[in-house]
Design an enzyme around this catalytic site. Structure first.
Site, PDB file in Angstrom:
ATOM      1  N   GLU A   1       0.889  -1.211  -0.025  1.00 47.14           N
ATOM      2  CA  GLU A   1      -0.116  -0.013  -0.152  1.00 47.14           C
ATOM      3  C   GLU A   1       0.859   1.270  -0.109  1.00 47.14           C
ATOM      4  OE1 GLU A   1      -2.736  -0.330   3.325  1.00 47.14           O
ATOM      5  OE2 GLU A   1      -3.778  -2.250   2.393  1.00 47.14           O
TER       6      GLU A   1
ATOM      7  N   GLU B   1      -5.292  -8.680   0.789  1.00 47.94           N
ATOM      8  CA  GLU B   1      -6.005  -8.526   2.252  1.00 47.94           C
ATOM      9  C   GLU B   1      -7.581  -8.107   1.907  1.00 47.94           C
ATOM     10  OE1 GLU B   1      -4.611  -4.973   4.540  1.00 47.94           O
ATOM     11  OE2 GLU B   1      -2.596  -5.795   4.096  1.00 47.94           O
TER      12      GLU B   1
HETATM   13  O1  IFM Z   1      -4.280  -2.984   9.368  1.00 45.51           O
HETATM   14  C1  IFM Z   1      -4.178  -2.745   7.891  1.00 45.51           C
HETATM   15  C2  IFM Z   1      -3.115  -3.197   7.264  1.00 45.51           C
HETATM   16  O2  IFM Z   1      -1.851  -2.952   7.873  1.00 45.51           O
HETATM   17  C3  IFM Z   1      -2.912  -2.513   5.546  1.00 45.51           C
HETATM   18  N1  IFM Z   1      -4.169  -2.593   5.107  1.00 45.51           N
HETATM   19  C4  IFM Z   1      -5.476  -2.241   5.833  1.00 45.51           C
HETATM   20  C5  IFM Z   1      -5.434  -3.124   7.287  1.00 45.51           C
HETATM   21  C6  IFM Z   1      -6.635  -2.474   7.790  1.00 45.51           C
HETATM   22  O3  IFM Z   1      -6.663  -1.080   8.298  1.00 45.51           O
END
Ligand code: IFM
Length: 438
Positions: free
Chosen positions: A163, A345
């Site tokens: 990210e 994710e």
């Molecule tokens: O916890 C975070 C993760 O570190 C990166 N993506 C989003 C998740 C939830 O906010």
């Protein structure tokens, strides 16, 4: 629901969010150590000093994953464990932790999927300008090369950065994340150097001829207009440019979006010949982190603003909108394919309660079921999706929200470090058992 043969089912975590052991075995200070110890930056003054103590309890956590039945585990490496000051001497005790973890995973039959950078920059590099300094990308290449040489034959999936929008904008733009800088122009320079760091790491990887797949993970959010007016459509174009295309285009097309002249004029002086060749070198896959959608309207001044969610929200205030995942996958495939994709994710935070030794997190189960169904639909409609990772294995340090937001499918009692499978973990377990995998 049908998933292709070899589809990887996993769970994900990140080093600073779970490891703890902040001062152990020679680990150096990271920007999140410094930031979380700065009063007012993290809810309740929480830090990742102990977190889930995964550094000591990793065997137990791998055993939990085996019990759930995942194929793959996505974790990240802490750069300051391996280079305590970002560069110079390798700290082998730090590397050894990841060797032990990988060994444990392989013994349990779980594929390691490793992210090189999930936001814990060595503080010593931040002291030299952090991601606003182009040299950080070069240090990252050295760090990446060391990791590839040491661990390269045992990891099946490599992710360079997690990210970069968050690292750049939240870290250097609005200051909600470490290192807490507030400089809009600066955040675009940081973004460019992050992308360059990715390209340099990829170059190092290819030079080693390693067999695994390598890619990058972006947090992408499909944007929708608040109305059908042309002004709100225009607002969507801008929001999409800022959140999604500013990263997708350089990586997958080799240039920044040309319809964002105000951004381009800021970043242009930092772009050096050859940067885009590195940044847009072919990827084996794109990782997508997705949680919700965005709805925007024009602000009457040539810009846009977000409007409140139109459906149920999670504990983060993020709208639950599973179709947003389908729309996003279709769109990325159409505009940037053909390229294998992973959902690296997806998951939800809820206010979980322990009741007689159980956590009945029905809302999370529904969230996961509905998102997985949308992923299956996208596959049916031609998207080459190769895997899905639930965020997160464990309740953990949710950045500026500390331990107040629980994303885990495994409940963690942060006083005792006891773990307990929530109903969502039991659901994931039975869902995985029911699939014909191979
Ligand atoms: O916890 C975070 C993760 O570190 C990166 N993506 C989003 C998740 C939830 O906010």
């Amino acid at each position: 629901m049908e998933f292709p043969k070899g589809f990887k089912w996993g769970t994900a975590t990140a080093s600073y969010q779970i490891e703890g052991a902040a001062g152990e075995d020679g680990r150096g200070e990271s920007i999140w150590d410094r930031f979380s110890r700065t009063p007012g930056k993290v809810l309740n003054g929480h830090t990742g000093d102990v977190a889930c103590d995964h550094y000591h309890l990793y065997k137990h956590d791998v055993a939990l994953m085996k019990e759930i039945g995942v194929d793959s585990y996505r974790f990240s490496l802490a750069w300051p464990r391996i280079y305590p000051t970002g560069a110079g001497q390798v700290n082998h005790r730090g590397l050894d932790f990841y060797k032990r973890l990988i060994e444990e995973l392989l013994t349990a039959g779980i594929e390691p999927a490793a992210t090189l950078y999930h936001w814990d920059l060595p503080q010593a590099l931040e002291d030299k300008g952090g991601w606003m300094n182009r040299d950080t990308a070069l240090y990252f290449q050295d760090y990446a090369e060391t990791v590839f040489q040491e661990l390269g034959d045992s990891v099946q999936l490599w992710i360079t950065l997690n990210e970069p929008w968050c690292s750049a904008f939240l870290g250097y733009g609005n200051g909600e994340h470490a290192p807490g800088k507030q400089d809009f122009a600066g955040h675009l320079h940081a973004a460019h150097h992050l992308l360059l760091a990715h390209g340099l790491a990829l170059q190092a990887y290819r030079a080693l001829n390693l067999p695994a797949e390598i890619g990058i993970t972006l947090n992408l959010t499909q944007q929708y207009p608040a109305s059908s007016s042309p002004e709100d459509q225009e607002a969507v174009r801008k929001a999409d440019g800022f959140h999604n295309r500013w990263y997708l285009d350089p990586l997958l097309k080799g240039f920044y979006p040309q319809d964002m002249p105000e951004f381009l004029s800021i970043v242009a002086p930092k772009i050096q010949p050859g940067d885009f060749d590195l940044i847009s070198a072919p990827l084996d896959f794109l990782g997508i982190n997705n949680y919700s959608r965005g709805i925007v309207e024009h602000d009457g001044q040539g810009g846009y603003r977000s409007v409140p969610p139109q459906g149920p929200v999670t504990a983060m205030g993020w709208e639950v909108y599973p179709q947003g995942l389908y729309d996003l996958l279709m769109r990325v495939h159409k505009d940037y394919g053909p390229l294998p994709l992973y959902i690296t994710e997806n998951g939800a935070a809820y206010h979980d309660l322990v009741e007689q030794g159980r956590v009945h997190d029905q809302e999370r189960i529904v969230y996961l079921q509905e998102h997985i169904a949308q992923a299956a639909k996208a596959i049916q409609d031609g998207v080459p999706l190769q895997g899905y990772y639930v965020w997160s294995l464990l309740d953990n340090f949710e950045w500026a929200f500390g331990y107040e937001r629980r994303f885990g499918i495994v409940y963690v009692n942060f006083e005792t470090q006891e773990r307990m499978l929530k109903d969502s973990a039991l659901w994931y377990q039975s869902f995985l058992k029911g699939l014909a995998r191979g």
